[in-house]
Design a protein around this motif. Structure first.
Motif, short mmCIF file in Angstrom:
data_model
loop_
_atom_site.label_atom_id
_atom_site.label_comp_id
_atom_site.label_asym_id
_atom_site.label_seq_id
_atom_site.Cartn_x
_atom_site.Cartn_y
_atom_site.Cartn_z
N LEU A 270 0.82 -1.21 0.00
CA LEU A 270 0.00 0.00 0.00
C LEU A 270 0.86 1.27 0.00
O LEU A 270 0.57 2.22 -0.73
CB LEU A 270 -0.94 0.00 1.21
N ALA A 271 1.92 1.27 0.81
CA ALA A 271 2.80 2.44 0.85
C ALA A 271 3.48 2.66 -0.50
O ALA A 271 3.62 3.79 -0.97
CB ALA A 271 3.85 2.27 1.95
N SER A 272 3.90 1.58 -1.13
CA SER A 272 4.57 1.67 -2.43
C SER A 272 3.62 2.14 -3.52
O SER A 272 4.00 2.90 -4.40
CB SER A 272 5.17 0.32 -2.82
N MET A 273 2.37 1.68 -3.45
CA MET A 273 1.38 2.09 -4.44
C MET A 273 1.18 3.60 -4.39
O MET A 273 1.14 4.28 -5.43
CB MET A 273 0.06 1.37 -4.17
N SER A 274 1.09 4.13 -3.19
CA SER A 274 0.94 5.57 -3.03
C SER A 274 2.16 6.31 -3.58
O SER A 274 2.03 7.31 -4.30
CB SER A 274 0.75 5.90 -1.54
N ARG A 275 3.34 5.80 -3.27
CA ARG A 275 4.57 6.44 -3.73
C ARG A 275 4.69 6.39 -5.26
O ARG A 275 5.11 7.37 -5.88
CB ARG A 275 5.77 5.74 -3.08
N GLU A 276 4.33 5.29 -5.86
CA GLU A 276 4.44 5.15 -7.31
C GLU A 276 3.52 6.13 -8.04
O GLU A 276 3.90 6.72 -9.05
CB GLU A 276 4.10 3.71 -7.73
N ILE A 277 2.32 6.31 -7.52
CA ILE A 277 1.40 7.26 -8.14
C ILE A 277 1.94 8.69 -8.00
O ILE A 277 1.88 9.48 -8.95
CB ILE A 277 0.00 7.14 -7.52
N ALA A 278 2.50 8.99 -6.82
CA ALA A 278 3.08 10.32 -6.60
C ALA A 278 4.25 10.57 -7.56
O ALA A 278 4.41 11.67 -8.11
CB ALA A 278 3.54 10.46 -5.15
N LYS A 279 5.07 9.54 -7.79
CA LYS A 279 6.19 9.67 -8.74
C LYS A 279 5.68 9.89 -10.16
O LYS A 279 6.27 10.67 -10.91
CB LYS A 279 7.06 8.40 -8.70
N ASP A 280 4.59 9.23 -10.53
CA ASP A 280 4.02 9.43 -11.86
C ASP A 280 3.55 10.87 -12.04
O ASP A 280 3.65 11.44 -13.14
CB ASP A 280 2.84 8.48 -12.08
N ILE A 281 3.04 11.46 -10.96
CA ILE A 281 2.61 12.86 -11.03
C ILE A 281 3.82 13.77 -11.27
O ILE A 281 3.78 14.67 -12.11
CB ILE A 281 1.87 13.27 -9.73
N GLU A 282 4.92 13.48 -10.58
CA GLU A 282 6.14 14.28 -10.74
C GLU A 282 6.72 14.16 -12.15
O GLU A 282 7.28 15.12 -12.68
CB GLU A 282 7.20 13.83 -9.73
N ASP A 283 6.57 13.00 -12.75
CA ASP A 283 7.20 12.72 -14.06
C ASP A 283 6.26 12.93 -15.24
O ASP A 283 6.54 12.47 -16.35
CB ASP A 283 7.71 11.27 -14.08
N MET A 284 5.16 13.63 -15.04
CA MET A 284 4.15 13.75 -16.09
C MET A 284 4.70 14.32 -17.39
O MET A 284 4.39 13.82 -18.48
CB MET A 284 2.97 14.60 -15.60
N GLU A 285 5.52 15.35 -17.31
CA GLU A 285 6.01 16.01 -18.52
C GLU A 285 6.83 15.05 -19.39
O GLU A 285 6.57 14.89 -20.59
CB GLU A 285 6.86 17.23 -18.17
#
Length: 201
Positions: free
Chosen positions: A163-178
């Motif tokens: 669960l913690a990793s899932m949250s982190r992965e989504i947050a990383k995807d937000i950072e890498d959107m461009e």
């Protein structure tokens, strides 16, 4: 040679190895030899996953992380590819010394890491689920030294890590959107929007 160490992301590898040792201890196994074997196997396979990920992400990293070994031209892409395969093989061989269940998990995880980097990363949610499972599975891998009993003993740390990793992965995807958008990736924030992705995280 420093670039070959850097591309492993050794801190991440050490953290994964530590999780496997915790899984071993949760399974009530106190064996230094087993601990060294599983720590080494996890370090190698995690490093291999990081290398193959950088190989397939080299165009995106040229935008998001140009200082990494491949986009900065300190390691040739083909060299990185063969390096990752060698690391996967060495990690699985080492895992086999810890037992049959450990070998099965190591082989499955190695294949998943490869296909994640090649195909699944650009798939919304499925890519995030893969990474979350892989992170949590380090506890299972350590517990597997004790057999099925060890796997069952590590269900809670696996779930929490997932669960913690899932949250982190989504947050990383937000950072890498461009960079992801320019690279053609179909991540959750790109498809559903940054706000929806942040709420899920």
């Amino acid at each position: 040679m420093l670039a070959f160490w850097e591309i492993l992301r050794p801190f991440n590898c050490l953290m994964a190895s530590a999780a496997a040792i915790i899984g071993l201890l949760i399974a009530m196994v106190q064996d230094m030899h087993a601990a060294l074997i599983i720590a080494g196997a996890v370090f190698l396979i995690t490093g291999a996953g990081n290398v193959i990920n950088d190989y397939y992400d080299r165009q995106i990293d040229a935008i998001n992380r140009p200082d990494r070994p491949i986009p900065s031209k300190r390691i040739r892409p083909q060299t990185a590819f063969y390096y990752s395969i060698a690391l996967f093989a060495a990690g699985c061989i080492l895992a086999g010394l810890a037992g049959q269940i450990c070998l099965v998990i190591a082989t499955f995880n190695s294949m998943l890491l490869f296909f994640y980097a090649r195909n699944l990363k650009v798939t919304p949610i499925l890519g995030n689920l893969s990474v979350s499972y892989l992170t949590g599975s380090t506890f299972l891998f350590g517990g597997a030294v004790a057999g099925l009993v060890g796997l069952l003993a590590n269900q809670v740390p696996f779930g929490l890590s997932f669960l913690a990793s899932m949250s982190r992965e989504i947050a990383k995807d937000i950072e890498d959107m461009e960079g992801d958008r320019q690279g053609g990736a179909r991540t959750l924030p790109i498809l559903a929007g940054e706000r929806a992705a942040a709420a899920l995280a």
